[in-house]
Design a protein around this motif. Structure first.
Motif, PDB file in Angstrom:
ATOM      1  N   THR A   1       0.594  -1.045  -0.025  1.00 18.16           N
ATOM      2  CA  THR A   1       0.416   0.032   0.156  1.00 18.16           C
ATOM      3  C   THR A   1       0.598   1.064   0.016  1.00 18.16           C
ATOM      4  OG1 THR A   1      -1.969  -1.192   1.071  1.00 18.16           O
ATOM      5  CG2 THR A   1      -1.804   0.976   1.153  1.00 18.16           C
ATOM      6  N   ILE A   2       0.408   1.927  -0.997  1.00 20.68           N
ATOM      7  CA  ILE A   2       0.980   3.452  -1.011  1.00 20.68           C
ATOM      8  C   ILE A   2       0.711   4.493  -0.445  1.00 20.68           C
ATOM      9  CG2 ILE A   2       2.687   5.282  -2.023  1.00 20.68           C
ATOM     10  CD1 ILE A   2       3.855   2.729  -4.148  1.00 20.68           C
ATOM     11  N   MET A   3       1.025   6.208   0.278  1.00 24.24           N
ATOM     12  CA  MET A   3      -0.006   6.622   0.563  1.00 24.24           C
ATOM     13  C   MET A   3       0.779   8.078   0.084  1.00 24.24           C
ATOM     14  SD  MET A   3      -2.203   8.006   3.173  1.00 24.24           S
ATOM     15  CE  MET A   3      -3.124  10.024   2.491  1.00 24.24           C
ATOM     16  N   ILE A   4      -0.010   8.357  -1.228  1.00 21.92           N
ATOM     17  CA  ILE A   4       0.746  10.109  -2.152  1.00 21.92           C
ATOM     18  C   ILE A   4      -0.396  11.445  -1.272  1.00 21.92           C
ATOM     19  CG2 ILE A   4       0.752  11.251  -4.119  1.00 21.92           C
ATOM     20  CD1 ILE A   4       0.287   8.002  -5.141  1.00 21.92           C
ATOM     21  N   GLY A   5       0.882  11.552  -0.496  1.00 19.74           N
ATOM     22  CA  GLY A   5      -0.015  13.632   0.558  1.00 19.74           C
ATOM     23  C   GLY A   5       1.402  13.489   0.241  1.00 19.74           C
ATOM     24  N   ASP A   6       0.985  15.370   0.274  1.00 23.72           N
ATOM     25  CA  ASP A   6       2.028  16.485   0.637  1.00 23.72           C
ATOM     26  C   ASP A   6       2.331  17.618   1.924  1.00 23.72           C
ATOM     27  OD1 ASP A   6      -1.024  17.358   1.409  1.00 23.72           O
ATOM     28  OD2 ASP A   6      -0.110  19.935   1.267  1.00 23.72           O
TER      29      ASP A   6
ATOM     30  N   ALA B   1       2.810   1.037   5.394  1.00 20.53           N
ATOM     31  CA  ALA B   1       2.522   1.419   4.389  1.00 20.53           C
ATOM     32  C   ALA B   1       4.061   2.326   4.013  1.00 20.53           C
ATOM     33  CB  ALA B   1       1.156   2.192   4.551  1.00 20.53           C
ATOM     34  N   HIS B   2       3.622   2.127   2.673  1.00 22.76           N
ATOM     35  CA  HIS B   2       4.710   2.543   1.880  1.00 22.76           C
ATOM     36  C   HIS B   2       3.947   4.764   1.536  1.00 22.76           C
ATOM     37  CE1 HIS B   2       7.226   0.324   1.623  1.00 22.76           C
ATOM     38  NE2 HIS B   2       7.026  -1.223   1.055  1.00 22.76           N
ATOM     39  N   SER B   3       4.916   5.750   1.639  1.00 25.73           N
ATOM     40  CA  SER B   3       4.557   6.526   1.785  1.00 25.73           C
ATOM     41  C   SER B   3       5.174   7.740   0.039  1.00 25.73           C
ATOM     42  CB  SER B   3       4.903   7.592   1.958  1.00 25.73           C
ATOM     43  OG  SER B   3       6.329   8.173   3.071  1.00 25.73           O
ATOM     44  N   ILE B   4       4.111   8.515  -0.669  1.00 26.09           N
ATOM     45  CA  ILE B   4       5.255   9.037  -1.514  1.00 26.09           C
ATOM     46  C   ILE B   4       4.506  10.678  -1.010  1.00 26.09           C
ATOM     47  CG2 ILE B   4       5.747   9.919  -4.022  1.00 26.09           C
ATOM     48  CD1 ILE B   4       4.439   7.318  -4.525  1.00 26.09           C
ATOM     49  N   GLY B   5       5.682  11.890  -0.972  1.00 28.92           N
ATOM     50  CA  GLY B   5       5.291  12.906  -0.557  1.00 28.92           C
ATOM     51  C   GLY B   5       4.874  13.572  -1.477  1.00 28.92           C
ATOM     52  N   CYS B   6       4.433  15.011  -1.685  1.00 27.43           N
ATOM     53  CA  CYS B   6       4.048  15.857  -2.965  1.00 27.43           C
ATOM     54  C   CYS B   6       4.970  17.099  -2.892  1.00 27.43           C
ATOM     55  CB  CYS B   6       2.752  15.779  -3.359  1.00 27.43           C
ATOM     56  SG  CYS B   6       1.807  14.108  -3.685  1.00 27.43           S
ATOM     57  N   ALA B   7       6.027  17.141  -3.618  1.00 25.92           N
ATOM     58  CA  ALA B   7       6.253  18.662  -2.646  1.00 25.92           C
ATOM     59  C   ALA B   7       6.132  20.661  -3.381  1.00 25.92           C
ATOM     60  CB  ALA B   7       7.696  18.813  -3.539  1.00 25.92           C
ATOM     61  N   PHE B   8       4.808  20.268  -4.289  1.00 27.48           N
ATOM     62  CA  PHE B   8       4.253  20.806  -5.091  1.00 27.48           C
ATOM     63  C   PHE B   8       2.347  21.348  -4.106  1.00 27.48           C
ATOM     64  CE2 PHE B   8       2.964  17.011  -6.764  1.00 27.48           C
ATOM     65  CZ  PHE B   8       1.336  16.526  -6.758  1.00 27.48           C
TER      66      PHE B   8
ATOM     67  N   ILE C   1       9.707  17.714   5.313  1.00 30.35           N
ATOM     68  CA  ILE C   1      11.291  18.461   5.597  1.00 30.35           C
ATOM     69  C   ILE C   1      11.755  17.440   6.917  1.00 30.35           C
ATOM     70  CG2 ILE C   1      13.628  19.493   5.962  1.00 30.35           C
ATOM     71  CD1 ILE C   1      11.966  21.328   4.382  1.00 30.35           C
ATOM     72  N   THR C   2      10.904  17.396   7.813  1.00 26.99           N
ATOM     73  CA  THR C   2      11.796  17.136   9.136  1.00 26.99           C
ATOM     74  C   THR C   2      10.751  15.419   9.454  1.00 26.99           C
ATOM     75  OG1 THR C   2       8.978  17.822  10.059  1.00 26.99           O
ATOM     76  CG2 THR C   2      11.350  19.049  10.155  1.00 26.99           C
ATOM     77  N   VAL C   3      10.011  15.589   8.221  1.00 24.22           N
ATOM     78  CA  VAL C   3       9.194  13.743   8.363  1.00 24.22           C
ATOM     79  C   VAL C   3       9.217  12.917   7.126  1.00 24.22           C
ATOM     80  CG1 VAL C   3       7.306  12.376   9.299  1.00 24.22           C
ATOM     81  CG2 VAL C   3       7.633  14.541  10.042  1.00 24.22           C
ATOM     82  N   PRO C   4      10.987  12.774   6.425  1.00 24.01           N
ATOM     83  CA  PRO C   4      10.872  12.535   4.890  1.00 24.01           C
ATOM     84  C   PRO C   4       9.844  11.013   4.462  1.00 24.01           C
ATOM     85  CG  PRO C   4      12.204  11.552   6.110  1.00 24.01           C
ATOM     86  CD  PRO C   4      11.574  12.397   7.090  1.00 24.01           C
TER      87      PRO C   4
ATOM     88  N   HIS D   1       9.478   8.581  -0.950  1.00 23.71           N
ATOM     89  CA  HIS D   1      10.152   9.130  -2.007  1.00 23.71           C
ATOM     90  C   HIS D   1       9.746  10.497  -2.635  1.00 23.71           C
ATOM     91  CE1 HIS D   1      11.893   5.416  -4.195  1.00 23.71           C
ATOM     92  NE2 HIS D   1      10.763   4.460  -3.564  1.00 23.71           N
ATOM     93  N   LEU D   2      10.011  11.062  -3.324  1.00 13.68           N
ATOM     94  CA  LEU D   2       9.187  12.076  -3.408  1.00 13.68           C
ATOM     95  C   LEU D   2       9.058  13.244  -4.428  1.00 13.68           C
ATOM     96  CD1 LEU D   2       8.929  15.041  -1.389  1.00 13.68           C
ATOM     97  CD2 LEU D   2      11.185  16.383  -2.138  1.00 13.68           C
ATOM     98  N   ALA D   3       7.559  13.514  -4.719  1.00 11.33           N
ATOM     99  CA  ALA D   3       7.146  13.931  -6.466  1.00 11.33           C
ATOM    100  C   ALA D   3       7.676  14.933  -6.326  1.00 11.33           C
ATOM    101  CB  ALA D   3       5.509  13.746  -6.464  1.00 11.33           C
TER     102      ALA D   3
END
Length: 235
Positions: free
Chosen positions: A179-184, A197-204, A212-215, A218-220
């Motif tokens: 499972t991947i959670m995608i959020g900003d 689960a895994h995470s993708i952060g949204c830099a936009f 930055i403090t909770v990386p 992966h970063l989109a």
């Protein structure tokens, strides 16, 4: 972090991830403050308060995040006014981020059976209304909000519920590792961590500074990065 399994479930945050709702949220907060004879706040300050649900957004705007300066009856009145105003103005300026629709369509084309869902701390009815109006609802089998459960993100209950529902939908047991959670924001990263689960952060998004403090894993930089990033979880 990486996984030997291909993604089994994608869970998306809403505000700052799929949609830019900053202006409508800021306008609604300031309209509420004005109604209760409080000074208006800069949009940048209000935006920094978004992510932990309506109650915390309003409490922070009142300068009372701990709830020790105003009685609960007053705070409830302010929250009610905010919600009523926001429901009427939630689509004045809100839009889908460029690249979101194309990326969701690309993911659906590559992974036609991959379940996708929305998990936001925004109240569920506005979340669903916005997704319906902006053409996002067709991609998601479920859309849960901050009032859908007894807890909000970063508590893992919502994402674990979605894992169970996606497992029933697909007829196989999907694990948190798939499972991947995608959020900003850090809230989304912590939600993923708390569920395993895994995470993708949204830099936009609205709160990329919190990544930055909770990386994230992966970063989109853009929604257009999502399809390629999914493949990185296979290795």
């Amino acid at each position: 972090m990486s996984s030997a399994l291909p993604p089994g479930l994608l869970v998306f945050d809403l505000d700052g991830t799929l949609i830019d709702s900053r202006q409508d949220l800021c306008n609604s907060v300031n309209a509420t403050l004005q109604h209760f004879h409080k000074p208006k706040l800069p949009d940048a300050v209000i935006a920094s308060y978004i992510g932990d649900g309506v109650s915390m957004l309003v409490r922070r705007a009142l300068g009372d995040p701990e709830g020790d300066q105003h009685d609960e009856e007053y705070v409830t009145e302010v929250i009610t006014y905010f919600l009523d105003y926001y429901r009427a103005h939630k689509l004045d300026f809100t839009y889908v981020y460029p690249g979101v629709i194309d990326s969701l369509e690309a993911i659906r084309a590559t992974h036609p059976t991959l379940p996708m869902a929305v998990l936001t701390n925004k109240p569920v009815n506005p979340s669903r209304d916005i997704c319906n109006h902006l053409g996002l609802a067709r991609f998601f089998f479920q859309n849960y909000g901050g009032n859908s459960f007894h807890t909000k993100k970063p508590d893992p209950h919502g994402i674990l519920t979605l894992i169970a529902e996606a497992s029933a939908l697909t007829g196989r047991a999907i694990t948190p590792a798939e499972t991947i959670m995608i959020g900003d924001s850090h809230v989304d990263v912590l939600t993923a961590r708390n569920a395993g689960a895994h995470s993708i952060g949204c830099a936009f998004g609205l709160a990329p500074q919190s990544l930055i403090t909770v990386p994230p894993d992966h970063l989109a930089q853009s929604p257009t990065d999502w399809p390629a990033l999914l493949d990185s979880f296979r290795t």
